[in-house]
Design an enzyme around this catalytic site. Structure first.
Site, PDB file in Angstrom:
ATOM      1  CG  ASP B 203      -1.768   1.170   1.471  1.00  0.00           C
ATOM      2  OD1 ASP B 203      -1.799   1.890   0.741  1.00  0.00           O
ATOM      3  OD2 ASP B 203      -2.203   1.281   2.651  1.00  0.00           O
ATOM      4  CG  HIS B 376      -4.133   4.459   3.695  1.00  0.00           C
ATOM      5  ND1 HIS B 376      -4.177   3.204   2.984  1.00  0.00           N
ATOM      6  CD2 HIS B 376      -5.119   5.178   3.736  1.00  0.00           C
ATOM      7  CE1 HIS B 376      -5.295   3.383   2.469  1.00  0.00           C
ATOM      8  NE2 HIS B 376      -5.937   4.354   2.622  1.00  0.00           N
TER       9      HIS B 376
END
Lengths: 563, 563
Positions: B203, B376
């Site tokens: 990610d 994130h």
């Protein structure tokens, strides 16, 4: 007071001063405030705003001049605080209608005159003034006061009227170490404060930002790091009007022995004006043409360009997709975007950055907080300005509504009475008389949209149509019938744009035509002769049919011709 | 390799594993990666992307399934890392075409099934798995590994194939103090690293952000301050799927003795599923219906709602313009926008905030860095993940191109060989065989646009039309002529949308009609009988004429009917 109640009461007979913000309150752009006394009226700035994403096809947005029009005989001048588009962009439209002088510092006026190619100006209308000087229009006396901003020649205004002293900061920051060596004129600002300011209007752009905006000199430090590390060419994108930034690029070109090329007409214009007027010092031997760049090793070149906002037609955007005629980005180039995205431009700026990376460039962008600094005062500077000026009343301007609210809260902290904070919307009429003031009325403060050569003729109705067209397209049904029995003579034809991909929709189009033929024949059989009723049947039938097939709702227009 | 060269070579006979990112590389959204061995293929996620401002009228964007279609016989399953739209939103479209099981944790599957009202699903297709468990599809074995993210039940995947071990992080962060008390499964991740990872996909959303993403617990501290200060009602807007955030609101409602109402169907759905599955603990006596809010003093109410992105039809946006049927914002309310604007949404989010201020509310928004934290991983976490997994090859995914580049640079810092960083674009085919890998081909990775019920039928041509329509509108000229001499029998009529404000354009329209009559009569006189030539004359004449008057360039369509 709601927008519906557009009422401006008659002014008092005693000396008064009215302040009317026409734009820039509750939005970023088209800054303009009218200052009106019993006998005279001046405008402070007359800017434009760029359209938002809902204003389809609109080129720029300017202000509604109705209030001026209704008082044209007392309108004396436009006073320009500085030469940014959001402060000068509406002037050409104002001058078409009103024959008044435009007053500003030499660079501000040069930037207005640079629009000469688009608009015709009477050169005699421009009156140059220097910071520290005053100019009088009847009962209104305006003193220009030097402050710092991201363009040179920026001023605040101390406006003396029989009803009191108004101080307008313009756009400003307090740069203690500016590149041109001229900090804001603290002495005059303090003296104006001592004199007693009835009302201050102040720049709210960064009212949400704590602390102090960094000095332009910080950018120089970032540039030093970038210039000392870059082994290839350096490309710096910034706003064309940012003269201090141009100076820093030139200074670093000199220091690191690189030639500098200026790409784009607007940048070259500013470079020429600012050099001629002494705001910019560029050693002529340092400058090369963009066509000469390849004659030098990459490590000896810096290119200045525009396009820091990812504008589709700008030089940098074109470079990022290898669509620039004169300049190609190659691996090893370092691109410095010396600006931050204006809200709404983030996507296009980041698209440009991504594309530059794909070409192998290294990209440094303003969000690092070093290779760009803001031109607007943060909270500590706003507080300092409030403490220097100590106004009785306070109107936060130049900002979205939440910024105005925040700026008002800052003013209260410095001692302005909460009831003296006048948070305005565009078109509010504020009247001061006998040392007291309040909102007394409302004039037209809405958006006047410029599309092509049309000023104000694109309104909500046209925009609604454009939005509907952009969402689902349009379908038109054309049929010729005989006027006696309403039978089909020619057609029906279906013409469409933006609904379906036509080369693959032959079948659908044939089905639709057959259905429409049925609908029209039915009307004929049922003896329906009224054209509007026939059209209604066509519209409803086609809308239903296309929705059932596609779940889309295009605009449907039936055209029935009788012969 | 350019987009034109859509070539996928035949795979080797030896054991291989191919990785094919179909979306999410070079963009935010529609994440999906295929993992393919000699005999089997699975998809990791199948997300949607929201259209950008140039995709007029498009509802959502999904992936191109051509590569799967061409290998349908070996396609075994969709493995879902977590239940966010950008990871599950394309699944209904995939299932229409391919009859494969969907595998994920209970909450992920519940969030997919919540779409049941829009799409029909075969319930048997869903296979629940828990973090820590594995599932095998032929030669592919997938182990679900618990990680932290802004939705519960999120997993990374350790995918074992005969050609090597692939580790896909999914979306993740490392929260050392998560609300549910379950930090990421460091032990398993480290063991997978020890086992030897051929390639990691990770990610990249926050790859540009230095340091460590703050713990969800920080939001709790901000909420404590807000809840202890607010004297009126509190309204919290967040993403419906953010279960930990909902838990925090509920916990604070309990602690500060407020009743909590959930506004909006999506939020109520998530609340129900997450409670049933044990991810959310909501004391039933604490919950009230939105209609009951007025029965309680303002200081005893908190309302949770959606609309943190300023979406036009969302509850918060409607409240901000007093357009919500069930809930009105009043002065004294505190609105907490517990999210940050996704790039492109800034303008609408800030418009909502401004409108809330105008209603007298106090607004706290996620840009304060406390009332929202990202889901994130930032750079330090990405580095930690790289050091735990120690992959031989590295593919940065889930991010715009510059983020992928940055993430690749981070990987190099942890010791991945620079030539083993595979920065991909959507559709790249990466093949590993004998422990080595590289890009070997390219398949279709473009945007498939969904508009209404049409999937993929809106392409560039339709979008170009919609853009042109939105910029300058459309004008249609309809005329019926006799087929012998091409003389006008009826018309010409001019029909237009989005060009001029019609009620004020009577004069212009009459002039245009007269000009057109002249043009058509001229054709007749000059003996021009070819319909296309007549149309060309009409189109050119009208375009010129409208441009001269308005500087606008609408689409002009002539329709000539012969009888």
């Amino acid at each position: 007071m709601t927008v519906d109640s557009l009422i401006v009461p008659d002014p008092p007979l005693e000396p008064y001063v009215r302040l009317v913000p026409l734009g820039g309150c509750g939005e970023i752009g088209r800054n303009m405030t009218l200052v009106e006394t019993n006998d005279d009226m001046v405008a402070v700035d007359c800017g434009l705003m760029f359209p938002d994403e809902e204003m389809f096809g609109v080129d720029i947005v300017i202000n509604d001049f109705t209030y001026i029009r209704e008082r044209a005989s007392k309108f004396r001048a436009v006073l320009v605080t500085h030469g940014h588009e959001d402060h000068i962009g509406g002037i050409p439209y104002l001058l078409r209608e009103f024959d008044v002088p435009v007053v500003g510092t030499d660079l501000s006026l040069a930037l207005i005159k640079a629009k000469a190619k688009e608009h015709r100006f009477d050169q005699q209308k421009f009156q140059t003034i220097e910071a520290g000087e005053s100019i009088r229009f009847g009962s209104i006396d305006a003193e220009f006061v030097h402050i710092n901003h991201s363009v040179s020649g920026a001023c605040a205004l101390a406006i003396r009227t029989p009803a009191g002293l108004i101080f307008h900061t313009g756009d400003f920051k307090f740069d203690q170490t500016p590149i041109d060596g001229r900090p804001a004129d603290f002495a005059t600002i303090a003296e104006v404060g001592d004199e007693g300011v009835l009302c201050m209007l102040s720049d709210s752009t960064n009212a949400e930002r704590p602390g102090h905006t960094l000095s332009e000199r910080v950018v120089g430090e970032a540039f030093s790091t970038i210039f000392s590390r870059a082994k290839g060419r350096i490309i710096v994108a910034s706003f064309a009007s940012n003269v201090p930034r141009i100076q820093q690029v030139v200074d670093h070109a000199v220091r690191f022995d690189r030639k500098v090329a200026f790409l784009g007409r607007s940048l070259q214009n500013v470079m020429r004006y600012a050099s001629e007027l002494g705001y910019l010092r560029v050693p002529p031997e340092r400058v090369i043409q963009i066509e000469e760049v390849d004659d030098y090793p990459p490590a000896q070149v810096v290119v200045m360009t525009t396009g820091s906002q990812g504008e589709p037609m700008s030089a940098l955007t074109r470079m990022s997709v290898r669509d620039h005629r004169k300049f190609k980005i190659v691996a090893g180039d370092t691109v410095v975007i010396s600006a931050t995205p204006i809200p709404g431009n983030e996507k296009s700026v980041y698209r440009t950055i991504n594309n530059l990376y794909k070409l192998g460039a290294t990209v440094v962008h303003g969000t690092d907080g070093k290779s760009h600094v803001s031109g607007h005062a943060s909270q500590e500077e706003l507080l300092l300005m409030l403490n220097l000026v100590r106004p009785k009343y306070f109107i936060p301007v130049h900002g979205e509504y939440r910024m105005l609210v925040m700026h008002g809260q800052l003013a209260v902290r410095t001692g302005v009475a909460p009831e003296h904070i006048l948070t305005c919307e565009n078109g509010d009429v504020i009247e001061f008389c006998g040392g007291e003031g309040d909102k007394v009325g409302k004039t037209y403060g809405g958006h006047v949209m410029v599309d092509g050569s049309g000023v104000g003729d694109v309104g909500d109705a046209v925009l609604r149509d454009r939005k509907a067209l952009s969402n689902d397209g349009i379908m038109m049904v054309v049929v010729t019938i005989d006027s006696e029995e309403a039978r089909i003579i020619a057609g029906p034809d279906v013409v469409t744009r933006g609904v379906l991909y036509l080369p693959e929709s032959d079948g659908v189009m044939n089905e639709l035509r057959n259905e429409l033929t049925g609908i029209i024949e039915n009307c004929s059989l049922e003896g329906i002769r009224d054209l509007n009723t026939v059209k209604e049947h066509i519209r409803n039938g086609l809308s239903r049919s296309i929705y059932a097939r596609t779940k889309r709702r295009p605009i449907v227009i039936p055209v029935v011709m009788e012969v």
